[in-house]
Structure formats: structure tokens, C-alpha cells
Scaffold this active site. Sequence first.
Site, PDB file in Angstrom:
ATOM      1  N   CYS A  75      38.733  -3.992  49.592  1.00  0.00           N
ATOM      2  CA  CYS A  75      37.293  -3.767  49.506  1.00  0.00           C
ATOM      3  C   CYS A  75      36.832  -4.420  48.205  1.00  0.00           C
ATOM      4  CB  CYS A  75      36.951  -2.290  49.578  1.00  0.00           C
ATOM      5  SG  CYS A  75      37.906  -1.212  48.487  1.00  0.00           S
ATOM      6  N   ARG A  78      37.634   2.359  50.136  1.00  0.00           N
ATOM      7  CA  ARG A  78      37.692   1.976  51.547  1.00  0.00           C
ATOM      8  C   ARG A  78      39.072   1.435  51.930  1.00  0.00           C
ATOM      9  NH1 ARG A  78      32.022  -1.161  50.794  1.00  0.00           N
ATOM     10  NH2 ARG A  78      32.926  -1.282  48.693  1.00  0.00           N
TER      11      ARG A  78
END
Length: 618
Positions: A289, A295
Amino acid sequence: VSYSHVATLEKQQISIKGSPLKIVCKNFRVLNFVIYNERDCQDVYVSLQNLTKPAKYEDLHAFTYEPIGSRRPRSEGWGIFNFDAEISRLEVPDDMWRKTDINKDYKLCATYPEILYVPSTATEEVVTGSASFRSRSRLPVLTYYHKYSKTALCRSSQPLTGMRGRSVDDEQLLQTIIQSNPNSPVMYIVDTRPKINAMANKAAGKGYENLDNYPNVLYRFRGIQNIHVMRESLQKLWEVLENATLNASEFFDSLDSSGWLKHIRSVIDTSRFIALAMVEEKSSVLCHCSDGWDRTAQTCALASLFLDPYYRTIAGYQILIEKDWLAFGHKFNNRCGLLHGESREVSPVFTQFIDCTWQIMQQFPFAFEFNEQFLLTIHDHVYSCQFGNFLGNCEQDRKKESLSERTYSLWSYMSEQWPKYLNPYYDEHFHSDKGGMIIPSISPQNIKFWSGMYNRYVVAHLMSKTSADQILEMYANNKELEKEISALTDEIARLENNNVEDPVNKPKQDKDDNAKERLPVANEDENGKESPPVAIAAENEKESPAIANHETETVLNSNMETNTLEIATLIDNSLEEFGLLNVSNSGDNDAIEVNNQIFESQDDAVTNNADGVVADDG
């Protein structure tokens, strides 16, 4: 309620009854107090503000917590994860991947673990050069290996293309990852961000890989929003949950407007893409990410959960959290707001991961060893600060604070209550023909609102129990009864053994040897009439402990039989809720049926009969 559970404090308008004080907790509990004196209310408010956001680790609950009635040592549970042991379990080939100590004492990357695994053909110079080209020096390294497809899942942060343009070392490192896979000449880079966000980062000196410099690489943006959008979405969800005036239609419209379920679906969708790329296309994947700790942690952990049935066991899920969240430096301190600091750093990243896991459990109820309570307990104690596991932002922080020596481990605490977390539907051979892999559906109707998490403190929810809830409760009770029976059986054997070996404990025979022979014979009273037989042992000897224990064991076994019969009945109801009982195919006479089996041992479970197969989407 732990001080660390408190998210917000709100003094409300004074009423006739007193000064209202509202406390909103991070585990979705809301407490409302009315304090008679306004000055007292202000004092409580100020005190809680100071106590709920301490400035240093030593002020957190974990450093003073002492378990009541437990003799477990502090060190128990801290050593469950060993990177080398996990790599061995994954059967990572030595000729393709190697261990490097280049990050010893965290000199190369402060937020990575000391032990890293890189392709065997990558030199130390290439590894060092790649680290200098990645944000926070978080270079591409191995996090999971799928032995059936011989593909690797690697993780990193974004490259500094906006500042430095390109790095030959970084390009070479990615080529060595491709070469470590004998089944595919290409690999995927999965950028979990929306493309517009990546382009904005490039303008700030960071960005994404230029495919002109990375041959044999396929690039995919996946569109998971950043921590600020997720924080705002959770706030909107809170507003929906607190509004008791909404009717059903308004509630679901407001829930949809919050975007929370859309974000949950987006995380599952990206994880699903990674898993399918590794299995169906047999391509290795590099996931990142921005900085590679939010993420990236979500999607790498979930993709591993889909591919590896071990991570769907109680022990395996703990290892998964230790590896992809703790070892690789998810910022628990900042994201959970454990210490006083910048509120813009707080975001429900780990909450989303727990929610995503629950969503998959709803689609595959037979694939998980643990139940909903297991997930709730982990989530609650991430925020409670009762244990040291989740304190700090990375492995280095936890070592500096000597948490394994100064605090207790959550895993040790949970091991004492494991029957509470068992899923009675669990089938350890589920999808064994597919290597245990599960691929969830991302259809909107399969992404559900988790009432057990977000509404569990609502009175109506507390008073309602589904068939599945009752089964889990009785299943846990049966496990406790099994432990008691085992302990009593051992005690009976010990007492009987003592009676054989120690003649002193035998009933005395030398006083009135004929007493026992006369017991069944009628006795005479003072008038010479016969009275009923008196069954009194010589010298009023009491019943032996072994006999008493036998009787107790019989009662416990009876309780277990009652529970299992009730479970069998409730399973029918629960399976109907899942839609897995007697579901006929409209196109032919085939049917899907599930046998109801009484749980007579720990390993028994509800399994499919020989003629039926449960669809992947549950």
C-alpha cells in the site's frame, strides 16, 4: 471497563436529575452516567481524560495486571511464534529462498522483524539497495509460500519513484522473486490503494512502480481507501448504531451510507484476487500500500487465511496475527490510540480484519476451528491493554519495553478458556481435495452487518439467542464436563490404587467380624419384636471416596448426554439458518443433506453425507 477501552467522553446538558456523562468505548459499548453534583461530574470527566490517554507505556494496565487465581508464569504464551518454524511448516524450498540476518538489531528496517526471507539469488547488496528505494526501508520480503502452486506472497511498502525515479537493485530483487517460481514467468504487483491516491503520493516523492523498468510484471490497483476514510466510515457507523429512532428501512439506508460494508467487501475482494492469482494463475504476488503496515497487513493475512487451513485453527490464527500484524509492524499503538498522541493516526484497520474473518466464517461455517467469541475476545483485548501483545508499533518497540518479561500474554489467557472458543461445526478435512483452500463470494448479499460485534451490548441483542449460540454454549459446557470427568477418573484410580497398596486404609475387620454377616438379618427391639434390617457398617464406616467419585462421574456423564441430545436438536435449527439442511436442487432430484451427529468427543463434527456436497459459497 478498562481505561484503554474508552474512546470518547462527552459531558451533556445538565438535567433535573443531575449531570449526564456519556462514555463511548472502542468495543462498541456505550455507558451513560448521571452524576448528581455538577462539580463531581467535572472531576470525573477530567480524571477519565487523563487516565484513558496515558503518556507512557508504564501507565497502561498491562504493567500492573495480575491474573486472579492463575499460576501461569509471565513468559507463557510469548514464544508461540517462530519465523523459522513457520517457514519450515510452509515447506519453503531452501534452493529458492534463504534466511538473512541483514536486519539484525533492526539496522536496515526499524519496523520489520530481525529475521527476513529473500530469494536465494538476491545478494546482500541488492537487498540493501532495494530497502533504500522503498518507503520506511520496507523492502519486498516473503510472508507466505503456497506449497501446492509453488508461489510466493511477498510484502513491501511503496517505492520512492517520485524522488529517485528508479532503482536497479529493486528491479533485480523483483526479478529474483519471479525466478523463484518455476510455474510462471510473470508476477503480480497488487497495489491496494486507489490509483488516484498512488498518483498523489508520487507527486510527494513516493508513488508506484514504473512497468517500463519492471519486465514480466503485471500491475493491479485495488482501491482500498486510506486510514482517514476508514475512520470517518466507522464514525458514521457509530451514528447509525446510536440512533434508536430509525426504522428498519432507515437503518439499512444509513448503514449503506456509512460505507462500512463496502469497505469490508473491498478488503475481502483484494485478498481474494491475491489468492486466485497464486492458485489459478500460479503467479507470485508482491502486495503493498503506502507504508505497507495497514492495507498490506489486512490483505496478506486474509489471502493466507483463504489458502491455508492451518490459519483457520485457533493456534494458526494466533500465528497469523503474530506474523502479518505484529512481526511486520502494524502500528497498534497509533491505530488503536493506546497512548496520548495524534488522533488522526487512529483507524479501525484491525477491526476490519476481524470483521472480514467473521464474514468468511459465515460463508464457510465448517472451515474454522474457532467461533465468534474467539474473534471478539481478541478484538476486545487489542484495546484493553490488559496484555502486552499489542503494545507498541513494531517488534523493536516491544523488545525495548521488555514486554515478554514485564507483562502477560493474551494467548496464555485464552489457552485456559479454549472450550469457549471451539466451533462445533468444524471439519478439519473441509475442502481437503482442494488443499483446504476456500474462496469466498463477494456478492453484496454475502457481506453482512455483524450484529454480534456492533450491537452486542444492546439489551435486545443480549436477550436473544440463536440456535447456533445455544449449541456453542452447550458445546463449551460439555468440554468442561469432559475435563471434570477426566480428573475424577484419575482420582478414582489413585484412591483405588491406594486402597490396594495401603492395608491401613482398609476397613477394620477385627472388631465384631460377624457384624456384617448379621446386617441382612432382622434385629429385635426391647419387646422382642423384629424390626427392619439395619444396613449400618461396622463402626459407622463412611462411604469410600472412590464410590462418591463414581457417583459424581455418573451424574456428569448424564449431564453430557442431555447436552448432546439438545445439541443434536439445535443443530437442525441452526443448519436451517445456514441454509444447509435439506436444500433440494430444482433441476433434478439431488439434494444436499447434512447428518446430525452427537458430539461424543472433541473431534466429532457435523459433516456432509456421502451423497451431498456443500457449495463453495456456503
